[in-house]
Design a protein around this motif. Structure first.
Motif, mmCIF file in Angstrom:
data_model
loop_
_atom_site.group_PDB
_atom_site.id
_atom_site.type_symbol
_atom_site.label_atom_id
_atom_site.label_comp_id
_atom_site.label_asym_id
_atom_site.label_seq_id
_atom_site.Cartn_x
_atom_site.Cartn_y
_atom_site.Cartn_z
ATOM 1 N N ASP A 138 0.864 -1.165 0.000
ATOM 2 C CA ASP A 138 0.000 0.000 0.000
ATOM 3 C C ASP A 138 0.907 1.224 0.000
ATOM 4 O O ASP A 138 1.844 1.321 0.812
ATOM 5 C CB ASP A 138 -0.895 0.018 1.243
ATOM 6 C CG ASP A 138 -2.125 -0.854 1.094
ATOM 7 O OD1 ASP A 138 -2.735 -0.829 0.020
ATOM 8 O OD2 ASP A 138 -2.492 -1.543 2.065
ATOM 9 N N ALA A 141 3.094 2.823 2.742
ATOM 10 C CA ALA A 141 2.751 1.978 3.894
ATOM 11 C C ALA A 141 1.537 2.513 4.631
ATOM 12 O O ALA A 141 1.421 2.367 5.849
ATOM 13 C CB ALA A 141 3.948 1.855 4.846
ATOM 14 N N THR A 142 0.629 3.137 3.890
ATOM 15 C CA THR A 142 -0.575 3.717 4.479
ATOM 16 C C THR A 142 -1.778 2.907 4.022
ATOM 17 O O THR A 142 -2.324 3.140 2.943
ATOM 18 C CB THR A 142 -0.725 5.195 4.079
ATOM 19 O OG1 THR A 142 0.418 5.917 4.548
ATOM 20 C CG2 THR A 142 -1.968 5.804 4.680
ATOM 21 N N THR A 149 -2.632 0.855 -4.338
ATOM 22 C CA THR A 149 -1.436 0.665 -5.154
ATOM 23 C C THR A 149 -1.751 0.959 -6.613
ATOM 24 O O THR A 149 -2.912 0.932 -7.035
ATOM 25 C CB THR A 149 -0.934 -0.786 -5.072
ATOM 26 O OG1 THR A 149 -1.811 -1.634 -5.824
ATOM 27 C CG2 THR A 149 -0.894 -1.290 -3.637
ATOM 28 N N GLY A 166 -2.705 -5.382 3.912
ATOM 29 C CA GLY A 166 -1.599 -4.466 3.670
ATOM 30 C C GLY A 166 -1.029 -3.958 4.977
ATOM 31 O O GLY A 166 -1.429 -4.416 6.042
ATOM 32 N N SER A 167 -0.096 -3.069 4.931
ATOM 33 C CA SER A 167 0.431 -2.537 3.688
ATOM 34 C C SER A 167 1.480 -3.456 3.055
ATOM 35 O O SER A 167 1.860 -3.271 1.902
ATOM 36 C CB SER A 167 1.048 -1.151 3.926
ATOM 37 O OG SER A 167 2.104 -1.210 4.869
ATOM 38 N N SER A 191 0.678 -3.848 9.686
ATOM 39 C CA SER A 191 1.096 -4.271 8.349
ATOM 40 C C SER A 191 1.945 -5.526 8.314
ATOM 41 O O SER A 191 2.197 -6.072 7.242
ATOM 42 C CB SER A 191 1.853 -3.126 7.666
ATOM 43 O OG SER A 191 1.020 -2.000 7.518
ATOM 44 N N ASN A 410 -11.003 -0.117 5.544
ATOM 45 C CA ASN A 410 -9.591 -0.208 5.918
ATOM 46 C C ASN A 410 -9.443 -0.077 7.433
ATOM 47 O O ASN A 410 -8.671 -0.806 8.058
ATOM 48 C CB ASN A 410 -8.775 0.870 5.218
ATOM 49 C CG ASN A 410 -7.294 0.763 5.521
ATOM 50 O OD1 ASN A 410 -6.583 -0.045 4.940
ATOM 51 N ND2 ASN A 410 -6.815 1.567 6.456
#
Length: 467
Positions: A138, A141-142, A149, A166-167, A191, A410
């Protein structure tokens, strides 16, 4: 030798090892029978190349370079050097530096060309492991779902209709699909655990500061750590032991890192904490709730004593990770890109990071103070318990469902992971009973800082792995 002859010889060496899986025991058995480490590494390179269009990797090590690395490791072993990871292959998330390869964090507008590899990479290579490539993630890294992506999206290794988590999506999928022996990611709010849960493998999230972050692009300098993905607890713990330890070159490395017991501990007679039943949330997923009950029943069968505790401090700490001034910390490393190239940032990532621009310094100090109080609350709540046990994820969504509600869903994925790093805890996620659509559930064993060997022992016992 001509380039064509070199390539032909590499293909021949690779073809001799068609049936050897990248699992640690299989690789070591093959080596004991005389297999060539170069051939084993090349098979991993071939598997990665075959999946190159599937959104698992952002970049691959050239095949000839893989062969050269494996050949060098084999030569060192023949010379008598102890290489405990000889024959094993790995990949790393694309926020981990590899010398000579661009680190992009999966964002076209962001690219760093490092002169040296991250310390975790050099430690693994020094132990004989061979790097195969860099994994998708992601963006910045969020995210905890794997859909933030560029195309093509990385798909769940067990069912491509579902999110990979993810991420560290590509890292988990590369292991779950048997492309590499193990992989590294990064973990701020889950993650290193959520992708493991989604793909039916093990994710080890170490105590923050136990493993050096030198050479890793941060999402949060306060919270980040390097997790390990592997097929089982024993394998993941072996890699953790290889990369753990104090690093004077990393200002965030723990001074006591070398004193932390990382080796798997015997969990016999352990007392385990679980959230009060009234505080558990599965967001309408009855299969996930049933699976969690089955996982707890298994723990009781194994002889563990489970006692309910108040989960509210943990929930509060989790909310602060992405719903407070802590978000502003992301701007330290990504602020210029967010401001100058916003049109090239994934919309969901932009929506998650941009609110950081609105917080004041006063807001930041207040949340840091509150986190300190919640860390103490965790210490008190878990006093006398070997670990807190929660589902790693409360449910899993299809890719279609996630794209329909990318922000709210999310957040759901982090229900039982967000709080771990701000409260200075360590964790291991391990597959459990079947849940939605037959995908495995996952259980997280979460312990106080420095209890990495304890939570590994609990997870291995639950998974019924041999000691």
């Amino acid at each position: 030798m001509s380039e064509a002859r070199v390539s032909a010889s590499l293909r021949l060496a690779s073809d001799d090892f068609q049936d050897i899986r990248p699992r640690f025991a299989d690789v070591r058995a093959a080596l004991a029978e005389g297999a060539d480490p170069v051939g084993l590494a090349l098979k991993a390179a071939d598997r990665a190349a075959a999946a190159a269009a599937e959104g698992i990797f952002t970049a691959l090590i050239p095949r000839e370079s893989v062969a050269a690395s494996a050949r060098a490791a084999a030569g060192r072993a023949r010379a008598g050097e102890d290489l405990p990871l000889l024959g094993l292959t790995f990949s790393v998330k694309d926020n981990v530096h590899v010398a000579g390869m661009a680190t992009t964090c999966n964002c076209p507008a962001f690219s760093v060309m490092p002169g040296e590899s991250a310390l975790v990479v050099t430690r693994l290579e020094a132990a004989g492991a061979v790097l195969i490539g860099k994994n998708t993630m992601d963006q910045f890294a969020t995210g905890l779902n794997g859909t933030r992506t560029p195309e093509p999206l990385c798909r769940n290794a067990l069912d491509p209709a579902f999110i990979p988590g993810g991420s560290s999506s590509g890292s988990a999928v590369a292991v779950a699909r048997g492309i590499v022996s193990f992989a590294l990611g990064s973990d701020t709010g889950g993650s290193g655990r959520v992708p493991a849960a989604c793909n039916g493998i093990v994710g080890v999230k170490p105590t923050v500061g136990l493993v050096s972050n030198r050479g890793v692009i941060y999402n949060s300098r306060l919270l980040d750590c390097v997790p390990v993905f592997a097929a089982c607890v024993t394998e993941a713990n072996e890699i953790l032991r290889a990369i753990a330890g104090f690093d004077p070159g990393d200002a965030w490395s723990r001074r006591d890192a070398d004193a932390i017991e990382v080796t798997i501990q015997d969990p016999a007679g352990a007392r385990l904490a679980v959230p009060r039943a009234s505080q558990m949330r599965f967001f309408g997923d009855d299969a996930a709730e049933t699976a969690f009950a089955a996982n707890l029943a298994r723990l009781r069968t194994l002889g563990f004593v489970l006692e309910e505790i108040d989960f509210s401090p943990f929930e509060e700490a989790g909310r602060l990770v992405f719903q407070s001034a802590l978000v502003a910390e992301r701007l330290v490393d990504y602020g210029d890109v967010i401001i100058q190239d916003r049109d090239r940032i994934h919309p969901a990532v932009l929506a998650a990071i941009e609110p950081g621009l609105s917080y004041s310094a006063k807001d930041a100090f207040e949340v840091v103070y509150r986190i300190k109080e919640l860390k103490r609350a965790a210490e008190l709540a878990l006093d006398g318990y070997a670990a807190l046990v929660v589902p790693t994820i409360p449910t899993i969504f299809t890719i279609e469902e996630m794209l329909a509600e990318p922000l709210a869903r999310n957040t759901v994925m982090g229900t039982y992971t967000y709080f771990v790093n701000p409260m200075d805890l360590c964790a291991v996620s391990v597959p459990g009973a079947p849940a939605r659509a037959g995908l495995p559930s996952a259980l997280s064993f979460i312990g106080l800082a420095g209890k990495d060997g304890v939570v590994a022992g609990l997870a291995r016992s639950f998974a019924a792995e041999r000691a």
